[in-house]
Scaffold this motif. Structure first.
Motif, PDB file in Angstrom:
ATOM      1  N   ASP A 279     -94.870  27.517 -87.110  1.00 24.16           N
ATOM      2  CA  ASP A 279     -94.758  27.039 -88.488  1.00 24.16           C
ATOM      3  C   ASP A 279     -93.280  26.806 -88.764  1.00 24.16           C
ATOM      4  OD1 ASP A 279     -97.498  27.360 -88.936  1.00 24.16           O
ATOM      5  OD2 ASP A 279     -97.251  29.442 -89.589  1.00 24.16           O
ATOM      6  N   VAL A 280     -92.928  25.674 -89.354  1.00 22.48           N
ATOM      7  CA  VAL A 280     -91.536  25.355 -89.677  1.00 22.48           C
ATOM      8  C   VAL A 280     -91.256  25.814 -91.103  1.00 22.48           C
ATOM      9  CG1 VAL A 280     -89.804  23.543 -89.880  1.00 22.48           C
ATOM     10  CG2 VAL A 280     -91.551  23.399 -88.085  1.00 22.48           C
ATOM     11  N   LEU A 281     -90.408  26.814 -91.243  1.00 27.81           N
ATOM     12  CA  LEU A 281     -90.091  27.371 -92.558  1.00 27.81           C
ATOM     13  C   LEU A 281     -88.884  26.696 -93.200  1.00 27.81           C
ATOM     14  CD1 LEU A 281     -90.488  31.204 -91.850  1.00 27.81           C
ATOM     15  CD2 LEU A 281     -92.235  29.525 -92.490  1.00 27.81           C
ATOM     16  N   GLN A 282     -87.927  26.288 -92.379  1.00 30.65           N
ATOM     17  CA  GLN A 282     -86.697  25.712 -92.918  1.00 30.65           C
ATOM     18  C   GLN A 282     -86.066  24.805 -91.868  1.00 30.65           C
ATOM     19  OE1 GLN A 282     -83.998  28.692 -94.371  1.00 30.65           O
ATOM     20  NE2 GLN A 282     -82.492  27.242 -95.132  1.00 30.65           N
ATOM     21  N   GLU A 283     -85.442  23.735 -92.333  1.00 23.27           N
ATOM     22  CA  GLU A 283     -84.748  22.805 -91.453  1.00 23.27           C
ATOM     23  C   GLU A 283     -83.539  22.273 -92.204  1.00 23.27           C
ATOM     24  OE1 GLU A 283     -85.897  19.076 -88.496  1.00 23.27           O
ATOM     25  OE2 GLU A 283     -87.096  19.419 -90.304  1.00 23.27           O
TER      26      GLU A 283
END
Length: 371
Positions: A279-283
């Motif tokens: 899961d991508v939480l922040q970029e």
């Protein structure tokens, strides 16, 4: 002045100059690697030239490198690269082989520490947690993160010479095992059991992998469910134009001089992370304003360059440093110019940050539970 007195004065001045260049200027930020101690990792002195030629022949042509950059070939050349450059990096850069945004009124060393401690905070690291440093180098970030968070950190690097350097630094810092451990291995096939780490991070290291999926997949495997992974990635930005010769020259120069099988695009990173199950939480690109330029450290003046080059050439001539060090130093200086160009034009960033989480239950695990 009497001739004898003048001769002695000139000799004393010459000795003082050599002493200043070699011993005082031996380490830019840390006393731990002097110019007189430069080695080429575990490469025998009489083999440095050959190994450098082999490295350069592999990475000098981007098209040929891309075709040959398979998971079974690249690790050996990355290992050779770090044998060639580790001591020079430590001599002129310090124990943390990465960039960081400049901070007003703060030294490069302080800015580096802040950049590393940010990783610990992103991972919510604390005492009792076990973290993995994916591509740890000589362990500068590992020690900063362990000291800041109280967590235990295990680092992996493909280069045996770096393992020994990291362990020596850990002992000197009072952060040896179990606080900080280092193992030699390939981060695309790590020697750790499944679900054995609470968190993981990589700081400008996964750029050496031919396929990012292979690294991210291994990190996913060794993380516990719910574990966090933070990575600082080297990528080209949307400003890069493949039809601009100056852009192409800068990016290819970065790839050649840093043992990269090919830089990835910024917009690929999150998609690859999701592909392996994260899961991508922040970029976030940490190089964007209001961050101050990260490439200021690379703007070595010609006087400083010639000073360092003169020291290396003199030590090579005296056979204190192995033959081939001058060529490696020249390669790194040219690479610094390409990196600076990449930063100034905005076509490249070394700190595209992604914060990822391994889901509490993966599809495979969920399927097993229903059987």
């Amino acid at each position: 002045m009497e001739p004898a007195t003048m001769a002695w004065t000139l000799a004393a001045a010459g000795f003082a100059l050599v002493y200043w260049f070699v011993w005082v200027m031996g380490a830019a930020e840390v006393q731990g690697k002097r110019a007189v101690d430069l080695q080429m990792g575990s490469i025998a002195d009489d083999k440095v030239g050959d190994r450098y030629s082999q490295y350069w022949s592999f990475f000098r042509s981007p098209k040929e490198t891309a075709a040959a950059a398979t998971a079974d070939k690249v690790p050996a050349f990355v290992d050779t690269f770090y044998n060639l450059v580790t001591d020079i990096y430590e001599w002129g850069w310090g124990q943390s082989f990465h960039f960081s945004p400049s901070l007003p009124g703060r030294s490069h060393r302080e800015a580096t520490r802040v950049h590393e401690e940010r990783v610990a905070d992103l991972l919510e690291a604390r005492p009792g947690k076990r973290l993995l440093d994916v591509g740890c180098g000589v362990g500068g970030p590992m020690r900063a993160i362990a000291a800041h968070s109280g967590a235990d950190v295990v680092g992996i690097t493909i280069n045996e010479y770096q393992v020994n350097r990291a362990r020596a630094h850990n002992r000197k810092a009072g952060l040896d095992a179990p606080r900080c451990e280092v193992v030699c291995g390939n981060f695309m096939a790590m020697p750790f059991p499944d679900a054995s780490f609470d968190g993981a991070y990589s700081i400008e290291a996964t750029c050496h992998a031919p396929r990012l999926q292979d690294v991210y997949g291994e990190v996913f495997r060794v993380l516990k469910p719910g574990g966090l992974y933070a990575s600082y990635e080297w990528v080209t930005t949307p400003l890069y134009r493949a039809d601009d010769p100056s852009h192409v020259e800068a990016i290819h120069g970065i790839e050649r001089g840093d043992a990269l099988p090919g830089l990835r695009r910024q917009d690929e990173i999150a998609a690859i992370a999701r592909e392996v199950g994260f899961d991508v939480l922040q970029e976030l690109d940490l190089a964007l304003p209001p961050a101050l330029p990260w490439w200021t450290r690379l703007k070595m003046g010609r006087l400083s360059y010639w000073r360092n080059s003169l020291v290396i050439r003199a030590l090579t001539l005296l056979r204190v440093a192995p033959k081939g060090v001058s060529e490696v130093h020249e390669m790194l200086y040219e690479t610094a110019q390409h990196l600076t160009r990449g930063g100034e034009t905005g076509i490249f960033t070394p700190m595209h940050m992604v914060l990822l989480r391994k889901p509490e239950s993966t599809p495979a695990a969920a399927g097993a539970e229903t059987k």
